[in-house]
Design an enzyme around this catalytic site. Structure first.
Site, PDB file in Angstrom:
ATOM      1  CG  HIS A  26      -1.822   1.180   1.326  1.00 22.37           C
ATOM      2  ND1 HIS A  26      -3.116   1.172   0.860  1.00 22.37           N
ATOM      3  CD2 HIS A  26      -1.619   2.428   1.834  1.00 22.37           C
ATOM      4  CE1 HIS A  26      -3.664   2.357   1.071  1.00 22.37           C
ATOM      5  NE2 HIS A  26      -2.772   3.140   1.668  1.00 22.37           N
ATOM      6  CD  GLU A  27       1.540   3.647   3.637  1.00 20.06           C
ATOM      7  OE1 GLU A  27       1.831   4.709   3.054  1.00 20.06           O
ATOM      8  OE2 GLU A  27       0.466   3.479   4.240  1.00 20.06           O
ATOM      9  CG  HIS A  30       0.415   6.241  -0.682  1.00 19.39           C
ATOM     10  ND1 HIS A  30      -0.679   6.723  -1.360  1.00 19.39           N
ATOM     11  CD2 HIS A  30      -0.081   5.607   0.422  1.00 19.39           C
ATOM     12  CE1 HIS A  30      -1.789   6.393  -0.711  1.00 19.39           C
ATOM     13  NE2 HIS A  30      -1.440   5.715   0.377  1.00 19.39           N
TER      14      HIS A  30
END
Length: 380
Positions: A26-27, A30
């Site tokens: 997920h990170e 980003h």
């Protein structure tokens, strides 16, 4: 798969094995899109709180593991905190050097894509797992669809029989949705205990629609987890499935359809909790996820990988909710900014973000207490 280790060992291994990669993926979404757009990442953290290990790369990004393994974050240049909550005064007064590589000074569409990239990578991971299953194992198809949809017997307590269904009726649709196999029938009923469903059957060449109220039953799995499901008390003549080999493109299409079906179930479940059809005790948090991750790991690698896909999709779904402080909240503010041609006022943002953080914290506390109350150690 039989347990070869004590169950508590699977709990200890399963939770970090589940959450660590999902948070990292997920990170990374980003981080990678931010880096692509020239936004500098000051910190990449797996976990919250005190750093227990880390290093700084040549770009100046601090990569670290933190004490509380319940999430993670990427802190971009210009962020006042890990949640990227903007500080209007700091943004307005930033120097030229401070604006270079700053997240909050990037173009609106770039900020939106950076924020969306986190949930998007979780969705892509889910699709990759499901598509791999379909590609390697094939698509399950009824061995004999007509027999699967034909009622052969009724249970001793059968709402379907009491409503007027008969042996030999062939189920055509439920609540207007066509069914193609017994799994479709189960999916259309299991999630709706106590609800009246319109079951359309073919009897003697004539279609009949009969309302049937699904019974509410609690079932317990081998680990003691209790679920409330809907049953109408029917059995099919044949419920066997064959597996058809699938190519890459068709596997991906099936993965999308399967994921959309899961999202529909999640939305339905949340709606039932909000409307009171289901108890709020059915909500789960980190403790329950840790419990389930260990249980699925004990069942084997395929069961665990499937669970990883489900939680990854849940993580994306939750993060895209329009709640300030979550990714979806940021995207909602960016949408408002795009429509208004200017950001939401500082006061409005501050109030919204404070309310969002408070809501998330209260929900986390509630589901954690809810999880703990359901553990055997507390006498349930």
């Amino acid at each position: 798969m039989d347990l070869t280790l004590p169950l508590w060992v699977y709990y200890v291994i399963g939770f970090p094995l589940l959450l660590g990669p999902l948070v990292t993926v997920h990170e990374l979404g980003h981080y990678l899109v931010g880096r692509w757009f020239g936004v500098h990442a000051e910190a990449f953290s797996i976990g919250f709180g005190k750093e227990i290990w880390g290093f700084t790369d040549k770009r100046g990004t601090r990569w670290k593991l933190a004490l509380l393994p319940l999430g993670g974050y990427v802190q971009f240049k210009g962020d006042m905190n890990p949640a990227s909550i903007p500080d209007a005064e700091a943004i307005a007064n930033a120097t030229v050097d401070e604006r270079v590589g700053s997240f909050h000074h990037a173009a609106l569409w770039k900020r939106a894509l950076i924020v969306f990239a986190g949930p998007a990578t979780n969705i892509l991971l889910t699709l990759a797992i499901f598509a791999s299953f379909f590609a390697f194992f094939g698509k399950p198809v009824p061995a004999d669809a007509e027999q699967q949809l034909t009622i052969s017997t009724f249970a001793e307590q059968s709402p379907a029989r009491e409503a007027g269904l008969k042996v030999g009726d062939r189920i055509v649709s439920i609540d207007g949705e066509a069914v193609h196999g017994f799994r479709d029938v189960q999916d259309a009923i299991l999630l709706y205990p106590g609800r009246t469903l319109d079951i359309t059957v073919l009897r003697g060449g004539t279609e009949l629609t009969i309302p049937v109220t699904a019974g509410s039953h609690e079932i317990t799995d081998k680990f003691g987890n209790v679920s409330r499901i809907g049953l109408v008390g029917i059995a099919a003549t044949d419920a066997t499935y064959a597996y058809e080999p699938q190519g890459l493109v068709s596997s991906l299409g099936l993965a999308v359809d399967h994921s959309l079906g899961i999202v529909d179930m999640m939305v339905t479940g949340i709606g039932q909790i909000v409307s009171g059809e289901r108890s709020v005790k059915e909500l789960g948090g980190p403790v329950k996820i840790a419990k389930y991750s260990g249980e699925q790991l004990s069942l084997g690698s395929l069961a665990f990988i499937n669970f990883v896909a489900l939680i990854s999709l849940n993580l994306a779904f939750i993060n895209l909710l329009p709640i300030p402080a979550l990714d979806g909240g940021h995207l909602a503010f960016y949408a408002a900014e795009a429509v208004r041609r200017k950001p939401v006022g500082p006061r409005g943002q501050e109030v919204a973000y404070r309310a969002g953080v408070a809501l998330v914290l209260m929900l986390m506390i509630f589901v954690t207490v809810n999880d703990l109350a359901g553990l055997p150690v507390f006498g349930k």
